[in-house]
Design a protein around this motif. Sequence first.
Motif, mmCIF file in Angstrom:
data_model
loop_
_atom_site.group_PDB
_atom_site.id
_atom_site.type_symbol
_atom_site.label_atom_id
_atom_site.label_comp_id
_atom_site.label_asym_id
_atom_site.label_seq_id
_atom_site.Cartn_x
_atom_site.Cartn_y
_atom_site.Cartn_z
ATOM 1 N N LYS A 94 0.835 -1.192 0.000
ATOM 2 C CA LYS A 94 0.000 0.000 0.000
ATOM 3 C C LYS A 94 0.880 1.257 0.000
ATOM 4 N N ALA A 95 0.507 2.216 -0.825
ATOM 5 C CA ALA A 95 1.300 3.437 -0.958
ATOM 6 C C ALA A 95 1.380 4.184 0.368
ATOM 7 N N ILE A 96 2.553 4.737 0.654
ATOM 8 C CA ILE A 96 2.757 5.521 1.868
ATOM 9 C C ILE A 96 3.327 6.886 1.509
ATOM 10 N N GLN A 97 3.189 7.837 2.423
ATOM 11 C CA GLN A 97 3.778 9.151 2.234
ATOM 12 C C GLN A 97 4.146 9.736 3.580
ATOM 13 N N VAL A 98 5.057 10.685 3.552
ATOM 14 C CA VAL A 98 5.488 11.328 4.791
ATOM 15 C C VAL A 98 4.343 12.149 5.365
ATOM 16 N N SER A 99 4.496 12.528 6.624
ATOM 17 C CA SER A 99 3.438 13.260 7.313
ATOM 18 C C SER A 99 3.297 14.675 6.764
ATOM 19 N N ALA A 100 2.186 15.302 7.113
ATOM 20 C CA ALA A 100 1.940 16.694 6.733
ATOM 21 C C ALA A 100 2.235 17.660 7.875
ATOM 22 N N THR A 101 2.828 17.181 8.958
ATOM 23 C CA THR A 101 3.119 18.042 10.108
ATOM 24 C C THR A 101 4.016 19.199 9.692
ATOM 25 N N ASP A 102 3.602 20.420 9.995
ATOM 26 C CA ASP A 102 4.433 21.557 9.623
ATOM 27 C C ASP A 102 4.844 22.413 10.814
ATOM 28 N N ASN A 103 4.269 22.169 11.983
ATOM 29 C CA ASN A 103 4.623 22.920 13.185
ATOM 30 C C ASN A 103 5.566 22.076 14.040
ATOM 31 N N PRO A 104 6.778 22.538 14.288
ATOM 32 C CA PRO A 104 7.721 21.759 15.101
ATOM 33 C C PRO A 104 7.159 21.366 16.459
ATOM 34 N N ARG A 105 6.264 22.168 17.023
ATOM 35 C CA ARG A 105 5.691 21.826 18.323
ATOM 36 C C ARG A 105 4.892 20.524 18.262
ATOM 37 N N ASP A 106 4.438 20.163 17.073
ATOM 38 C CA ASP A 106 3.664 18.937 16.893
ATOM 39 C C ASP A 106 4.510 17.788 16.362
ATOM 40 N N ALA A 107 5.788 18.018 16.208
ATOM 41 C CA ALA A 107 6.644 17.032 15.535
ATOM 42 C C ALA A 107 7.065 15.903 16.478
ATOM 43 N N PHE A 108 7.014 14.710 15.952
ATOM 44 C CA PHE A 108 7.405 13.483 16.650
ATOM 45 C C PHE A 108 8.557 12.892 15.849
ATOM 46 N N ILE A 109 9.750 12.846 16.435
ATOM 47 C CA ILE A 109 10.924 12.469 15.658
ATOM 48 C C ILE A 109 11.657 11.285 16.289
ATOM 49 N N ALA A 110 12.557 10.723 15.518
ATOM 50 C CA ALA A 110 13.424 9.645 15.988
ATOM 51 C C ALA A 110 14.874 10.071 15.880
ATOM 52 N N THR A 111 15.692 9.452 16.698
ATOM 53 C CA THR A 111 17.126 9.683 16.637
ATOM 54 C C THR A 111 17.834 8.400 17.056
ATOM 55 N N GLY A 112 19.141 8.435 17.005
ATOM 56 C CA GLY A 112 19.936 7.315 17.493
ATOM 57 C C GLY A 112 21.012 7.845 18.415
ATOM 58 N N PHE A 113 21.216 7.186 19.529
ATOM 59 C CA PHE A 113 22.272 7.607 20.445
ATOM 60 C C PHE A 113 23.612 7.070 19.942
ATOM 61 N N LEU B 288 9.966 20.121 20.597
ATOM 62 C CA LEU B 288 9.214 19.165 19.793
ATOM 63 C C LEU B 288 8.238 18.396 20.676
ATOM 64 N N GLN B 289 7.312 17.698 20.049
ATOM 65 C CA GLN B 289 6.323 16.947 20.816
ATOM 66 C C GLN B 289 6.911 15.706 21.462
ATOM 67 N N GLY B 290 7.830 15.041 20.775
ATOM 68 C CA GLY B 290 8.401 13.830 21.343
ATOM 69 C C GLY B 290 9.570 13.313 20.533
ATOM 70 N N ILE B 291 10.452 12.543 21.203
ATOM 71 C CA ILE B 291 11.617 11.936 20.576
ATOM 72 C C ILE B 291 11.669 10.473 20.995
ATOM 73 N N ARG B 292 11.976 9.596 20.044
ATOM 74 C CA ARG B 292 12.127 8.183 20.334
ATOM 75 C C ARG B 292 13.451 7.676 19.773
ATOM 76 N N ARG B 293 13.934 6.593 20.397
ATOM 77 C CA ARG B 293 15.168 5.958 19.941
ATOM 78 C C ARG B 293 14.933 4.448 19.855
ATOM 79 N N PRO B 294 14.346 3.946 18.758
ATOM 80 C CA PRO B 294 14.060 2.521 18.642
ATOM 81 C C PRO B 294 15.294 1.635 18.542
#
Length: 271
Positions: free
Chosen positions: A136-155, A177-183
């Motif tokens: 199924k086709a996917i696309q990136v989010s439409a979030t444009d306000n950094p306060r609403d942004a949910f991001i990932a990083t790596g330590f 930002l709204q949140g950060i995760r490190r899977p």
Amino acid sequence: MNSDLNVALKAARKGVETIKSYRNKKLNTREKGFHDLVTDADIATEKEILSVIREHCPDDSILAEETLATHSLTDNRTWIVDPIDGTTNFAHDFPIYCVSVALWEHRQPKTAVVIEVNRNEEFTAEAGLGAFLNGKAIQVSATDNPRDAFIATGFPYNDLSLIDSYLKLFRLFMDELQGIRRPGAATYDLCCVAAGRFDGFFEYSLQPWDVAAASLIIKEAGGAVTNWMGEDNWLFGERLVAGNNRIHQHLLKRIIEYIPPEFRQNVDIAS
């Protein structure tokens, strides 16, 4: 699907089968570098993936993490393989790890497959033909306000040279930002950006097999991928920032503000 994508899927699925066969076995684990684990499952999985590629594409070049690692790329068709991205997760039975298979040609990504083993999520892309999750086709989010942004990083685990600046940047993002995760698996983080789950991603100490497939998937999903200087030369550069276009630009701006110039430069631009 063209034949290259079929080969990539066949190889990646063979890798998944091999990984699963090691789940209930005692793993032989060693450190190939500082905090950088490799298991017998990594070696066996890579062997099976490469056997499929060589069967169907015997004249192609291969860049693979465990046995055929290099830091250069030619115009030749080159398969870039990570047998298990998230080896430390796998070794500790933490359920986020992926198989990644990419085909590059003329120094550009052409075909990409990433499979998250536990959820059996198959992310695929072909240059110019879009990105897909389980067909199924996917696309990136439409979030444009950094306060609403949910991001990932790596330590960073094997290169602590940027740790002080990185922690300052991390502290800033926690506040704005709204949140950060490190899977713990950059390949999966990037695919989650492509699927709109994360709005952005940044990390350093990345290797080409971490990003070769997933970055094409992000681009085909409408997102942006650059190095920490905002340039396109990121495959061998070890520093990558990605996201939908708005959040990518915000992350890049903060990186440029908080990371000293000498640490934003690519480590190796041999590609």
